[in-house]
Scaffold this motif. Structure first.
Motif: not given
Length: 389
Positions: A143-158
Motif C-alpha cells: 500500500p502507498p499509505i498505512w493508517t494507524g489508530t492511537v491507542v496510547e499517548h504518554r507524556e514522559v517529559l514536558r
C-alpha cells in the motif's frame, strides 16, 4: 555517469551552496517555477514550505555526494520513490518537478557557469533521479499509505511523549528504518520518524516524539494527540540495521529520542540466537532525558552482549522537571553515568576501529560525533547514519 559529468554537477552545486542564502534561494526559485508552470501540483504541498525547502536542497546534496556510489544512491532513490506514492503523484508530476528543478538551477547559476556541458550533466543527473524513483514506485505492490489508530499517548517529559498505535494492517519494515508520518491536525506536513519497536505481526507500532520549539508538527504530536486519532504512514526508508550472523562488534550512539531506532534494533537482536558485543551510549542534556534507561537496563540484564553507558551534559535536572528524581546510576546493569558532550565521551574511549558504528540524533550531534570519532581513529567507512534531513 562518467567522472567529468559528476565533476560538472558538483562544481555547479557547490557554487550554489557557497553563496549567502544560496540553498534557500534555489529552493524558493524552484517552487516558484513549479507552482507557476504547473499550478495543479500545488495541492500536493503544505501551506508552509519552510521544512520542505530545506529538505529538498539537502536531498539534492545527498544525491550529488553519492553519484560515484550507485550501490548506495540507487537504493536510497528507490526508497524515496516508494515513499512518494503516498502523495498520489504520477509520472507527469515527476516530469514537472524535473523540468522546474532544471530551470531553477540554470537561472540561479547564470550564463557564465551554466555551459552546454553543465546543462547536459544536470539533465542526466535529474533524469537518473527521476527514472529510478518512478521505476521503484511502479514496481511496488505494498500500500502507498498505512493508517494507524492511537491507542496510547504518554507524556514522559514536558516536551516528550511516547505514542503507541494499532495499524489497520501490519507493516513490514526493518528495525532501524524510519517512516514519513502525517497527523490529522497537520495535513500534508509529513515528518520522518523512527519506530521504537521492531515490526509487529499484530500491527502495533510505537514512536518517541520530542516537541521541537517553533515546530509545526512535533509540538502537536506531544501536546495534542488524543486516543483514537488516525495517523498515516508512508513506506519505510533508511539503511540502518544489524545483519544476521555479523561478527563485527557494534558501537551505537544516540541522543534523546534518537534512541528509538537503536532500541528497535536491540529488541530485534534479542530474538536471535547469537549477537556481537554491542556498546550503546545514550545521551541527553539532563538526566531526565535518559527516559528509557529502565527498558535498557532490563535488556542488558538478560543479554550479556549488551553494554549501556549513559551520558549527560549536566548532572542536575532542569528546574521544570518534577519527576521521580531517580539517578541514572540507580539502574542495575547500566554503566556509571558519564558527564560531558557525548561525542567527546565516546571518542575518549579510543578509536573503536574494530566496531561498526551507528549514530542517531540531531544533524549537529551526528556530525560532531562523527568528526570526533574519525579524529580518534575510527575509519569513516565504519560509521553509518541516516541522511540528515
Amino acid at each position: 555517469m562518467d567522472s567529468q559529468t559528476i565533476a560538472l554537477i558538483r562544481t555547479t552545486f557547490k557554487a550554489v551552496a557557497a553563496e549567502d542564502d544560496g540553498p534557500e534561494r534555489l529552493a524558493r526559485s524552484f517552487y516558484a517555477i513549479l507552482f507557476t508552470d504547473y499550478p495543479q501540483v500545488r495541492d500536493f504541498f503544505p501551506a508552509a514550505l519552510d521544512a520542505q525547502r530545506d529538505r529538498l536542497v539537502k536531498a539534492i546534496g545527498y544525491a550529488v555526494d553519492r553519484l560515484e556510489e550507485p550501490e548506495a544512491l540507487l537504493p536510497f532513490l528507490a526508497q524515496l520513490g516508494r515513499d512518494h506514492r503516498k502523495y498520489g503523484i504520477t509520472g507527469e508530476h515527476y516530469v514537472a518537478v524535473s523540468k522546474s528543478l532544471h530551470t531553477a538551477l540554470k537561472a540561479f547559476a547564470g550564463t557564465e557557469l551554466w555551459t552546454d556541458d553543465v546543462d547536459k550533466a544536470w539533465a542526466e543527473a535529474i533524469g537518473l533521479i527521476s527514472d529510478t524513483m518512478v521505476e521503484a514506485a511502479d514496481r511496488e505492490t505494498t500500500p502507498p499509505i498505512w493508517t494507524g489508530t492511537v491507542v496510547e499517548h504518554r507524556e514522559v517529559l514536558r516536551n516528550l511523549a511516547i505514542v503507541r498505535l494499532q495499524l489497520d494492517q501490519p507493516m513490514a519494515y526493518a528495525a532501524g528504518q524510519y517512516l514519513s508520518v502525517q497527523i490529522p491536525s497537520r495535513p500534508r506536513m509529513w515528518r520522518y520518524m523512527s519506530p521504537a519497536t521492531p515490526a509487529s505481526p499484530n500491527g502495533e507500532i510505537e514512536f518517541h516524539v520530542r516537541g521541537v520549539t517553533g515546530g509545526w508538527v512535533s509540538p502537536a504530536m506531544v501536546g495534542h494527540t488524543r486516543i483514537g486519532d488516525k495517523w498515516q504512514f508512508g513506506s519505510a526508508l533508511g539503511g540502518l540495521g544489524v545483519p544476521r550472523n555479523t561478527r563485527r562488534k557494534l558501537l551505537m550512539i544516540a541522543c534523546g529520542t534518537g534512541i528509538a531506532p537503536l532500541r528497535a534494533q536491540l529488541m530485534a537482536m534479542t530474538q536471535r540466537r547469537s549477537n556481537p558485543m554491542t556498546h550503546l551510549f545514550v545521551g541527553g542534556h539532563f538526566p531526565c532525558d535518559l527516559y528509557d534507561l529502565e527498558m535498557l537496563s532490563r535488556m542488558a540484564m538478560v543479554n550479556r552482549w549488551l553494554t549501556v553507558t549513559p551520558v549527560v551534559e549536566n548532572d542536575e535536572n532542569p528546574w521544570w522537571y518534577f519527576g521521580s528524581g531517580e539517578s541514572p546510576d540507580g539502574f542495575p546493569n547500566i554503566e556509571p553515568l558519564r558527564i560531558g558532550q557525548i561525542g567527546k565521551v565516546v571518542a575518549d574511549y579510543g578509536p573503536w576501529a574494530d566496531r561498526d558504528v551507528q549514530i542517531v540524533g540531531s544533524p549537529s550531534m551526528v556530525q560532531t560525533t562523527k568528526f570526533r570519532l574519525m579524529a580518534a581513529g575510527t575509519p569513516a567507512e565504519h560509521i553509518r547514519h541516516d541522511p540528515l534531513f
